[in-house]
Design a protein around this motif. Structure first.
Motif: not given
Length: 170
Positions: A2-18
């Motif tokens: 599995t992915l070495p060193g995975l500890m947690r979710l860091d952030h969620i990115g999303f794009t907005v129009p304004d």
């Protein structure tokens, strides 16, 4: 492996129009804490497609970071891009998504959203099976992105007896 060193979710990115509209909604309705801004960013050459999978002429006008509750961090982008798609994907579309926010009192949170004119999709749903004990409901941001409120103050059935629901996928 599995992915070495995975500890947690860091952030969620999303794009907005304004970004200003999103800022007002994230701060004034959801109660997120504004952290900081970066940008604008653009590049000559192939940096943008190579690193961000966008057209080379794309300009990231600005991105802002927000803390929402005790854990979630949102990285919110506003882009200027050639042939930018502006239709928000539905959950059933490839790439469809939603952001789920845990609340202590679902009914109070739904009433709060409705009082502020936020579109809430239907009435809260009671989950069954491994998620028994949970209630949830979707709502929409001003730009049409799907969010969800979830609450399971007594825990979920899965939390009480995980072996009952794993089957042969453990």
């Amino acid at each position: 492996m599995t992915l070495p060193g995975l500890m947690r979710l860091d952030h969620i990115g999303f794009t907005v129009p304004d970004l200003d509209q999103a800022h007002a909604w994230l701060v004034d309705v959801l109660g997120c804490e504004y952290l900081y801004s970066l940008g604008p960013f653009g590049s000559a050459g192939d940096w943008m497609p190579e690193h961000l999978n966008v057209d080379a002429r794309t300009v990231m006008r600005q991105l802002r970071f927000y803390r929402c509750g005790e854990q979630a961090v949102f990285e919110v982008f506003e882009y200027q891009a050639v042939e930018q798609r502006t239709v928000v994907p539905r959950n059933s579309d490839v790439g469809g998504h939603h952001v789920a926010l845990y609340v202590e009192d679902l009914d109070e949170a739904v009433s709060f959203l409705r009082a502020r004119g936020v579109p809430v999709l239907g009435e809260p749903t009671v989950s069954a099976g491994p998620s028994q004990g949970q209630r949830w409901v979707y709502f929409l941001s001003p730009w049409g992105m799907q969010f969800e409120l979830v609450s399971y103050p007594g825990g979920k059935a899965y939390d009480r007896d995980p072996s009952e629901f794993r089957g042969d996928r453990s």
